[in-house]
Design an enzyme around this catalytic site. Structure first.
Site: not given
Length: 475
Positions: A248, A353
């Protein structure tokens, strides 16, 4: 709103606006349970290590011990690295001890734990679940959020039970797993449904030598052009983005190649922490997270190579699975995504994230490893341009700020525009601006376009980003 471009003005990194909902509670390191020395009293004394040294030693031993290596963690109380070995002969044990580690023999090999994780992926990829290897217990720890109920829970529970109690454990967590978009040094992008607000992570130098920064991948997927002010002209463009899947992270290049982007994190009150290197996370290490919604908070790394199954934002029946993340007990909220996770010694560890919980009741937060993001994008940690003399203050101790409720991380009157010496990406900070006013224009009336959702009002919720009829997506 017009946007003033000052090409060579310093770009402040990844640090949240200094308005925290509460002061971070600095975790006093606690010694882990004593470990049996595998080869008796004649073994060499373990080395006393700082977190960075422990991370380096863990990487060294993982390579040297090969299949006998079954994970490691940092005993922060004793300042020692504990290394798990499986079916290790005496030579393997002695090798690890000579290197300075405490050695512990365990039942599950790294390969066996990876196989267990693969079984979970095949049979239990359910939105609201996550799993990671815990080297302290030598098991895969599976976590389910509050949305995992009924048949979904039954499936997850039976899968974990099928792995065996000596291989995996299952626990519940409050709240629901979601990406924490917004936060850090606020960055904005206009999209079809309104405005997306995310966080700048760490400044880097792209492979072509241009200044850039890392942020969360789900931000880079959501929008391509990013501004440092709400409604402002873009100052940076997404070059690469990964989400979901194996990570991510996004690499975003500054549009002006002369932008100076110092390698540091502002922790408020004019204090910065110099970022000296990227380092791998080690379980047990104390880490610090900075974000614009909740300020500076700290906690410990609890798991590595975590898999998180987020509910898809585009498909009501879908799941966005992200692998290779760092699991921690550091809190975060909507508005902190993309922000920096770092060590007291100036090591860049991760990018925020997502996770569950909040900074009132606590929770779990997952981070993209910086080392993986750098390797994937070809970027290098460091200044995109040298900071001018006097631009950055002396390197500060984040633990002191995190522990001090009077520090700027918890001071709602501190200027959010005062990042790393008083400069924002696109203009000088207005010292009258509150932490909620990220535009640096000092509009604190709550009615202007620069008013961020009642962030000036400390009673407002972190998720409420709507202002002047605009729709803000919390990322």
């Amino acid at each position: 709103m017009s946007h003033k471009r000052i090409p060579k003005r310093k770009a402040a990194i990844a640090v949240g606006g200094v308005a925290a909902l509460g002061a971070a509670a600095f975790l006093i390191p606690m010694a882990n349970a004593s470990q049996d020395n595998a080869s008796g009293a004649t073994a060499a004394a373990p080395k006393t290590l700082k977190a960075t040294g422990a991370s380096d030693l863990a990487a060294q031993l993982q390579e040297q011990l090969g299949q006998a290596f079954a994970g490691s963690y940092y005993d922060s109380g004793k300042q020692q690295l504990v290394v798990n070995v499986v079916n290790g002969d005496n030579n393997v044990i002695v090798q690890a001890q000579k290197a300075g580690a405490v050695v512990r023999q365990v039942a599950n090999s790294s390969k066996a734990l990876e196989t267990a994780a693969q079984t979970l992926k095949t049979k239990a990829t359910i939105p609201g679940t996550a799993w990671a290897v815990d080297p302290k217990t030598n098991k895969v720890v599976v976590t389910a959020d509050s949305t995992v109920t009924g048949s979904k829970w039954d499936t997850l529970e039976s899968t974990v039970q099928g792995l065996g109690s000596d291989m995996a454990t299952l626990k519940k967590t409050s709240g629901s797993f979601k990406t924490f978009v917004s936060g850090g040094d606020a960055i904005f992008s206009q999209v079809q449904n309104g405005e997306v607000r995310c966080s700048l992570g760490f400044n880097v130098t792209a492979s072509d030598g241009s200044p850039a920064f890392l942020t969360a991948g789900h931000c880079g997927v959501a929008a391509k052009d990013w501004s440092d002010t709400e409604g402002g002209q873009p100052v940076a463009t997404v070059d690469q983005a990964q989400f979901p899947g194996n990570g991510d992270f996004s690499l975003v290049k500054y549009n002006d190649a002369t932008t100076q982007a110092p390698s540091e994190v502002n922790i408020g009150n004019g204090q910065t922490v110099a970022i000296n290197q990227a380092e791998d996370a080690t379980v047990g290490t104390t880490v610090f997270r900075m974000g614009s919604t909740t300020g500076l908070h700290d906690g410990q790394v609890t798991g590595l190579d975590a898999t998180v199954n987020f509910q898809s934002e585009t498909d009501p029946n879908g799941v966005d699975t992200v692998t290779g993340l760092i699991q921690t007990n550091v809190c975060a909220e909507a508005g902190d995504s993309g922000g920096s996770l770092f060590t007291q010694d100036g090591g860049a560890v991760g990018l925020t994230s997502g996770g569950s919980g909040d900074c009132t009741s606590g929770g779990e937060t997952f981070f993209q490893p910086v080392t993986t993001a750098l390797q994937a994008t070809g970027a290098t940690l460091g200044d995109g341009g040298a900071a001018g003399a006097g631009d950055a203050g002396a390197s500060a101790d984040p633990s002191a700020t995190a522990a001090d409720p009077s520090a700027s991380a918890a001071d709602p009157s501190a200027s959010a525009g005062d990042q790393a010496g008083g400069d924002q990406i696109g203009g000088a900070a207005d010292p009258s601006a509150t932490a909620g006013d990220q535009s640096g224009t000092g509009d604190v009336s709550g009615t202007g376009a620069n008013d961020q959702s009642g962030a000036n009002d400390q009673s407002g919720t972190a998720a409420d980003q709507s202002t002047s009829g605009k729709h803000h997506k919390n990322r």
